[in-house]
Write a protein that holds these residues in place. Structure first.
Motif, PDB file in Angstrom:
ATOM      1  N   GLY A  30       0.803  -1.221   0.000  1.00 20.81           N
ATOM      2  CA  GLY A  30       0.000   0.000   0.000  1.00 20.81           C
ATOM      3  C   GLY A  30       0.832   1.266   0.000  1.00 20.81           C
ATOM      4  N   GLY A  31       2.165   1.137  -0.102  1.00 26.87           N
ATOM      5  CA  GLY A  31       3.029   2.301  -0.201  1.00 26.87           C
ATOM      6  C   GLY A  31       3.831   2.628   1.041  1.00 26.87           C
ATOM      7  N   ALA A  32       3.684   1.863   2.127  1.00 26.92           N
ATOM      8  CA  ALA A  32       4.428   2.156   3.354  1.00 26.92           C
ATOM      9  C   ALA A  32       5.895   1.779   3.191  1.00 26.92           C
ATOM     10  CB  ALA A  32       3.814   1.402   4.532  1.00 26.92           C
ATOM     11  N   TRP A  33       6.766   2.529   3.869  1.00 26.19           N
ATOM     12  CA  TRP A  33       8.202   2.263   3.873  1.00 26.19           C
ATOM     13  C   TRP A  33       8.602   1.720   5.237  1.00 26.19           C
ATOM     14  CZ3 TRP A  33      12.197   4.031   0.273  1.00 26.19           C
ATOM     15  CH2 TRP A  33      11.678   4.578  -0.908  1.00 26.19           C
ATOM     16  N   PRO A  34       9.166   0.498   5.281  1.00 31.59           N
ATOM     17  CA  PRO A  34       9.731   0.035   6.554  1.00 31.59           C
ATOM     18  C   PRO A  34      10.764   1.027   7.070  1.00 31.59           C
ATOM     19  CG  PRO A  34       9.613  -1.773   4.981  1.00 31.59           C
ATOM     20  CD  PRO A  34       9.276  -0.521   4.216  1.00 31.59           C
ATOM     21  N   TYR A  35      10.825   1.157   8.381  1.00 27.63           N
ATOM     22  CA  TYR A  35      11.702   2.073   9.118  1.00 27.63           C
ATOM     23  C   TYR A  35      11.176   3.503   9.126  1.00 27.63           C
ATOM     24  CZ  TYR A  35      14.534  -1.704   7.145  1.00 27.63           C
ATOM     25  OH  TYR A  35      14.964  -2.913   6.675  1.00 27.63           O
ATOM     26  N   VAL A  36      10.444   3.891   8.093  1.00 24.78           N
ATOM     27  CA  VAL A  36       9.914   5.254   8.012  1.00 24.78           C
ATOM     28  C   VAL A  36       8.478   5.287   8.507  1.00 24.78           C
ATOM     29  CG1 VAL A  36       9.386   7.195   6.480  1.00 24.78           C
ATOM     30  CG2 VAL A  36      11.420   5.775   6.059  1.00 24.78           C
ATOM     31  N   ASP A  37       7.641   4.416   7.959  1.00 23.40           N
ATOM     32  CA  ASP A  37       6.230   4.363   8.337  1.00 23.40           C
ATOM     33  C   ASP A  37       5.933   3.277   9.367  1.00 23.40           C
ATOM     34  OD1 ASP A  37       5.419   6.387   6.383  1.00 23.40           O
ATOM     35  OD2 ASP A  37       5.896   4.866   4.885  1.00 23.40           O
ATOM     36  N   ILE A  38       6.741   2.224   9.379  1.00 23.22           N
ATOM     37  CA  ILE A  38       6.601   1.143  10.364  1.00 23.22           C
ATOM     38  C   ILE A  38       8.012   0.803  10.843  1.00 23.22           C
ATOM     39  CG2 ILE A  38       5.758  -1.177  10.839  1.00 23.22           C
ATOM     40  CD1 ILE A  38       3.907  -0.951   8.483  1.00 23.22           C
ATOM     41  N   PHE A  39       8.220   0.860  12.145  1.00 25.46           N
ATOM     42  CA  PHE A  39       9.569   0.653  12.664  1.00 25.46           C
ATOM     43  C   PHE A  39       9.865  -0.821  12.913  1.00 25.46           C
ATOM     44  CE2 PHE A  39      12.559   0.068  16.166  1.00 25.46           C
ATOM     45  CZ  PHE A  39      13.642   0.782  15.690  1.00 25.46           C
ATOM     46  N   GLY A  73      21.096   2.879  -0.617  1.00 25.98           N
ATOM     47  CA  GLY A  73      21.010   3.844  -1.706  1.00 25.98           C
ATOM     48  C   GLY A  73      19.578   4.209  -2.050  1.00 25.98           C
ATOM     49  N   VAL A  74      18.714   3.201  -2.071  1.00 28.19           N
ATOM     50  CA  VAL A  74      17.301   3.468  -2.372  1.00 28.19           C
ATOM     51  C   VAL A  74      16.685   4.372  -1.308  1.00 28.19           C
ATOM     52  CG1 VAL A  74      15.019   2.402  -2.558  1.00 28.19           C
ATOM     53  CG2 VAL A  74      16.979   1.356  -3.717  1.00 28.19           C
ATOM     54  N   TYR A  75      16.963   4.065  -0.046  1.00 27.04           N
ATOM     55  CA  TYR A  75      16.415   4.882   1.040  1.00 27.04           C
ATOM     56  C   TYR A  75      17.010   6.286   1.033  1.00 27.04           C
ATOM     57  CZ  TYR A  75      13.418   1.578   3.456  1.00 27.04           C
ATOM     58  OH  TYR A  75      12.373   0.748   3.790  1.00 27.04           O
ATOM     59  N   ALA A  76      18.318   6.382   0.792  1.00 26.59           N
ATOM     60  CA  ALA A  76      18.950   7.698   0.765  1.00 26.59           C
ATOM     61  C   ALA A  76      18.404   8.546  -0.377  1.00 26.59           C
ATOM     62  CB  ALA A  76      20.469   7.537   0.636  1.00 26.59           C
ATOM     63  N   ALA A  77      18.195   7.929  -1.540  1.00 31.84           N
ATOM     64  CA  ALA A  77      17.662   8.670  -2.681  1.00 31.84           C
ATOM     65  C   ALA A  77      16.258   9.190  -2.410  1.00 31.84           C
ATOM     66  CB  ALA A  77      17.661   7.773  -3.922  1.00 31.84           C
ATOM     67  N   ALA A  95      16.770   7.338   8.605  1.00 33.94           N
ATOM     68  CA  ALA A  95      15.854   6.360   9.203  1.00 33.94           C
ATOM     69  C   ALA A  95      16.372   4.944   8.980  1.00 33.94           C
ATOM     70  CB  ALA A  95      14.451   6.521   8.629  1.00 33.94           C
ATOM     71  N   TRP A  96      16.916   4.686   7.792  1.00 32.09           N
ATOM     72  CA  TRP A  96      17.442   3.355   7.481  1.00 32.09           C
ATOM     73  C   TRP A  96      18.638   3.024   8.364  1.00 32.09           C
ATOM     74  CZ3 TRP A  96      22.037   1.261   5.832  1.00 32.09           C
ATOM     75  CH2 TRP A  96      21.995  -0.042   5.307  1.00 32.09           C
TER      76      TRP A  96
END
Length: 518
Positions: free
Chosen positions: A64-73, A242-246, A252-253
Motif C-alpha cells: 500500500g506504499g508504506a516504507w519500513p523504518y519510516v512508516d513502520i519501525f 542507496g534506495v532509502y537515501a535517494a 531512518a534506514w
C-alpha cells in the motif's frame, strides 16, 4: 567398430545422466511431501508466531506504499520484508489474505534447503544417508519455532548456496574466483534477510583468502579478488541504503538497521541462560549423533578436506549463535541445524534402517507435539478469529498493546502508530528513544490521545514488561474504556479487548484487582 563403441559409451553416459535426473526428481518430490506433511497443521493458523505476523503486516502495508523504518519501525533488513510483501502479493493474487501464502513460500524455501542438503551430503555419506539428513533438517524446524516464516527458514537456503560454493573451492572442484563470487553474493543476499549471518560470511571470506594463499595466487591478484568478493557481499546492503537515501530516508534506514541495536537493554541473565539450555536440549540428539558416531572417521579419504570445512562451518555457526547472545526463542539457534545435519550424515550412514526409521519418527512425533502445545498455549485460528471479531473497531484504529500483531490485518484496521509491533512499546529492553527512536511513554500517550476504537491487552502480564507504559495504559483504560471481551487463548492466557465508554464487564474475566497488578 571403434566408432560404435564410442557411441555406445556416449549413449550409456547420457542414460546415466537421465537416470540421475529422474532420481533427483524423485528425491525432490519426497522432500516436498515430507515438508508439506510435517508443516500442514500450521497452514490454517494465522497466529503461529508473533514475529512473522508482524513481518506479514509490514509486507501488506508495503504493497500500500508504506516504507519500513519510516512508516513502520523494525530492525530487520529490507530483504525479509520484501519476501513477505511478495508472499502477500501472491496471496492477494489468488484471493487469500497472505497468511497461507507466506507459509507456502517458507515451505518452498525449506524444500529447496533440504534438497541442497542432500546434494551436498551424498558426497560424504551416500544417497540414503543424505536423504535422511535432509529430512531431519525439515523435522527439526518444528522443534525450534521454524514451522512458519522465521528469518532462518529463508536465509539458511542462501547460506547453503554459499557453503556449497566454498566446499567446491576447498575440494578444488571449481575455480576459486567464481566459487568465491557465488558464495559472497549469496552471503550478501542473506545479510539482507538478517544481519546475524555476518560471522559465517566473515569466516567464509577468510577461508577463501586462505585457499588463495595456499594456491600461491599472487598477492595483487588475490587482493583484487578479495575486493570483488567483499563488494558482492556488501552490494545488496548498499543498494538498500542507496534506495532509502535517494528517497530522503537514509537516516531512518541507518538508525533502524544499525544504531538502534545499541539502544536495546539486555534481558535478565537467568532468562537467557534458561533459553540457552532449551536450545541445547533441542539440539542434543544431533550433538549425540555426531559425538558418538564420529562421522569424520567415516568419510572417504578424498573427501576429508571438504568434511573438515563442514566441521569448521558448524563450529563458526555455533559460535555465532552464542555471540548473538539472545535465546528467548529456540529459532535463534536454527542456523546450527543446517551444518549439523550435514556433519551428522556420515554417522547416520552406519545406522540400520530400523534405527533410522525410529529416530525420524521420534523427531516427527516430538515436532507435532511441540506444534500442538504451542497452539494450545498461544491460541489458534478459532481463538484469533474470536479476538478479531471482538476487537474490530467501529471507528478509529485498533491498538494492540499486547497481543497478536495479525489483528491489524484480520480487522482491516488502520495503524495507530509507527511502532505497531507490541514489544517495541511494552517491554523493558526497548524502553528508550535510543532503542526505538521515540520515548515509549510519550508515544503511548500520543496513541491513546487519538482514542483508539478498541484496545487489546494480555493477561497474565509479561514479566519483563515496561511498567511506565503499562501505568499510562492502565490509567486511560480505567478512565475512558470498559473491558468488553475476555477470550481465553490457552489454559493460562486471556486476551482482553477494551472499548470506549462505560459498559458491563463480561463474566469470567480476571478481577480488576488482578488486572491492576503491575
Amino acid at each position: 567398430m571403434r566408432d560404435e563403441r564410442g557411441q555406445d559409451r556416449r549413449i550409456g553416459r547420457e542414460r546415466q545422466r537421465q537416470e540421475s535426473r529422474l532420481g533427483q526428481g524423485g528425491v525432490l518430490l519426497l522432500l516436498a511431501l515430507v515438508a508439506l506433511l510435517v508443516r500442514a497443521r500450521t497452514f490454517g493458523n494465522p497466529v503461529i508466531g508473533f514475529d512473522e505476523q508482524f513481518y506479514l503486516l509490514v509486507g501488506d502495508r508495503m504493497l500500500g506504499g508504506a516504507w519500513p523504518y519510516v512508516d513502520i519501525f523494525d530492525r530487520k533488513p529490507i530483504g525479509l520484508f520484501l519476501l513477505y510483501a511478495g508472499a502477500r502479493w501472491l496471496g492477494a493474487l489468488f484471493g487469500g489474505d497472505g497468511f497461507l501464502a507466506y507459509k507456502l513460500v517458507a515451505t518452498g524455501f525449506v524444500i529447496a534447503t533440504a534438497f541442497g542438503i542432500q546434494r551436498v551430503a551424498r558426497a560424504f555419506a551416500g544417497p540414503g544417508a543424505a536423504i535422511v539428513a535432509a529430512i531431519l533438517y525439515i523435522l527439526w524446524l518444528d522443534l525450534m519455532e521454524g514451522e512458519g516464516g522465521q528469518s532462518p527458514v529463508f536465509y539458511n537456503a542462501l547460506i547453503l548456496v554459499a557453503g556449497a560454493a566454498i566446499l567446491r573451492a576447498v575440494e578444488r572442484r571449481g575455480w576459486l574466483f567464481p566459487c568465491g563470487a557465488v558464495a559472497m553474493g549469496a552471503v550478501g543476499c542473506a545479510l539482507q534477510v538478517k544481519y546475524s549471518v555476518l560471522p559465517e560470511g566473515f569466516a567464509f571470506g577468510c577461508i577463501l583468502l586462505w585457499l588463495g594463499w595456499r594456491a600461491r595466487v599472487p598477492v595483487g591478484r588475490l587482493a583484487g579478488m578479495a575486493l570483488v568478493w567483499v563488494a558482492l557481499a556488501l552490494l545488496p546492503t548498499l543498494v538498500a541504503f542507496g534506495v532509502y537515501a535517494a528517497a530522503g530516508h537514509g537516516q531512518a534506514w541507518v538508525f533502524a538497521n544499525f544504531i538502534s541495536l545499541g539502544g536495546q537493554a539486555a534481558r535478565p541473565l537467568a532468562d537467557e541462560l534458561e533459553g540457552l539450555a532449551t536450545c541445547i536440549g533441542i539440539l542434543s540428539p544431533l550433538v549425540l549423533v555426531i559425538g558418538f558416531g564420529r562421522p569424520w572417521r567415516r568419510v572417504p579419504a578424498e573427501r576429508r578436506e571438504g568434511f573438515r570445512f563442514l566441521l569448521v562451518w558448524l563450529a563458526v555457526t555455533g559460535a555465532a549463535v552464542l555471540l548473538y547472545g539472545r535465546f528467548g526463542s529456540p529459532h535463534y539457534a536454527l542456523p546450527v541445524v543446517l551444518p549439523a545435519v550435514l556433519v551428522a550424515a556420515p554417522a547416520l550412514a552406519r545406522w540400520r534402517r530400523g534405527g533410522i526409521a525410529a529416530f525420524m519418527l521420534a523427531i516427527f512425533a516430538a515436532g507435532q507435539i511441540v506444534l500442538h502445545l504451542s497452539e494450545r498455549t498461544k491460541g489458534g485460528a478459532a481463538e484469533a478469529l474470536a479476538v478479531a471479531q471482538a476487537a474490530t473497531p467501529a471507528r478509529g484504529c485498533l491498538y494492540v498493546y499486547d497481543g497478536y500483531p495479525a489483528l491489524y490485518m484480520m480487522t482491516h484496521s488502520c495503524l495507530p502508530s509507527k511502532w505497531v509491533f507490541p514489544g517495541h512499546l511494552n517491554t523493558r529492553d526497548e524502553a528508550s528513544a535510543e532503542a526505538i527512536g521515540v520515548d515509549p511513554v510519550a508515544e503511548i500517550r500520543r496513541i491513546l490521545a487519538t482514542r483508539p476504537g478498541a484496545i487489546v491487552d494480555d493477561y497474565p502480564r509479561f514479566a519483563f514488561g515496561n511498567r511506565a507504559t503499562r501505568g499510562v495504559l492502565r490509567d486511560v483504560l480505567a478512565r475512558d474504556y470498559h473491558l468488553a471481551a475476555c477470550i481465553p487463548t490457552g489454559p493460562a492466557r486471556v486476551r482482553l479487548v477494551y472499548r470506549p465508554g462505560p459498559g458491563p464487564v463480561p463474566a469470567g474475566c480476571p478481577s480488576q484487582a488482578m488486572l491492576d497488578r503491575p
